[in-house]
Design an enzyme around this catalytic site. Sequence first.
Site, PDB file in Angstrom:
ATOM      1  N   ASP A  65      10.761  23.297  61.697  1.00 40.42           N
ATOM      2  CA  ASP A  65      10.181  23.934  62.587  1.00 40.42           C
ATOM      3  C   ASP A  65       9.372  25.036  61.967  1.00 40.42           C
ATOM      4  O   ASP A  65       8.752  25.794  62.646  1.00 40.42           O
ATOM      5  CB  ASP A  65      10.990  24.392  63.609  1.00 40.42           C
ATOM      6  CG  ASP A  65      12.301  25.102  63.415  1.00 40.42           C
ATOM      7  OD1 ASP A  65      13.042  24.906  62.355  1.00 40.42           O
ATOM      8  OD2 ASP A  65      12.651  26.147  63.814  1.00 40.42           O
ATOM      9  N   ASP A 210      14.854  32.727  60.442  1.00 39.04           N
ATOM     10  CA  ASP A 210      16.042  32.507  61.042  1.00 39.04           C
ATOM     11  C   ASP A 210      17.354  32.909  60.230  1.00 39.04           C
ATOM     12  O   ASP A 210      17.410  32.830  59.072  1.00 39.04           O
ATOM     13  CB  ASP A 210      16.391  30.888  61.050  1.00 39.04           C
ATOM     14  CG  ASP A 210      15.420  30.153  62.106  1.00 39.04           C
ATOM     15  OD1 ASP A 210      14.473  30.858  62.367  1.00 39.04           O
ATOM     16  OD2 ASP A 210      15.383  28.944  62.136  1.00 39.04           O
TER      17      ASP A 210
END
EC number: 3.1.26.11
Length: 307
Positions: A65, A210
């Site tokens: 992603d 992240d």
Amino acid sequence: MSMRVTFLGTSGAVPTTQRAPSAVLVNREGERFLFDCGEGTQRQMMRFGTGFDISHIFVTHLHGDHILGIPGLIQSLDFNDRTDALAIHVPPRSREAIQDLVHAGGHQPGFPVRIHEVTPGSVAYDAEAFEVRTVETDHRTRSMGFALVEDDRPGRFDRQRAEELGVPVGPKFGRLHEGEAVELDDGRVIEPDQVVGDPRPGRRLVYTGDTRPVDAVVDVAADADLLIHDATFADDERQRARHTGHSTAREAGQVAARAGVDRLALTHVSSRYAGGWERLEREAAEVFDGECFVASDGQKLDVPYPE
């Protein structure tokens, strides 16, 4: 001198009809930087009018992603007859995987694509008036965030004081403001510190990708104008956040509060909050009293100089 952030993709691992996978474009004085490049990033760039003339892509880690938009973007740049080189900055031991994406389907770009492996805690891009630093993050794989940090600016020029000292209006004003002493017609030398105030800080923008909450991000984000932080989950999913290497919105707020940032943008929002992301904003705001918001695809944000 402008700095504009455009949020191109703000979803977690699974996109929704309202949120694309991770991508943020920063336009600093006309130079465009792309932070992560999830699936469909090129279409988001068209949709939100950012322009395609990017010079650098900064990749936080190799999860799909965050990188699956690279092949399409590279090929579209090629179809548009790009000739300028493109630099892609990636974590250690990631070069081969990114090369595979650049050459997906056997494509050979007609412009130079230079892939640079960069260790966390170093400088990925050193420019004349700013640098893009890497910062250690804590995800489930090799990962890092990025901080765009501008150099200090000259202090304010005291025109009235300069005129009182006999400095003629004109080029000598500029030379003094740039830190150069000037000699007057009567032989006196005026030093910059006589008419120029203390240096003023430049702007600082931090993008985590992240991550779990980490001290390294707190350190690099100290007094930042904008912190873009992973806020995948609400507080009731904090165990899942810990297990998957993400942060809750509250944890992102705690990082922002510790760092003393001006604004906090929450991103990488799980698809489970497609109909109710406001709770993430509320939970972060309970621990961070600065400006705090959940970023949305297409949102544009100007980053002014600190007062």
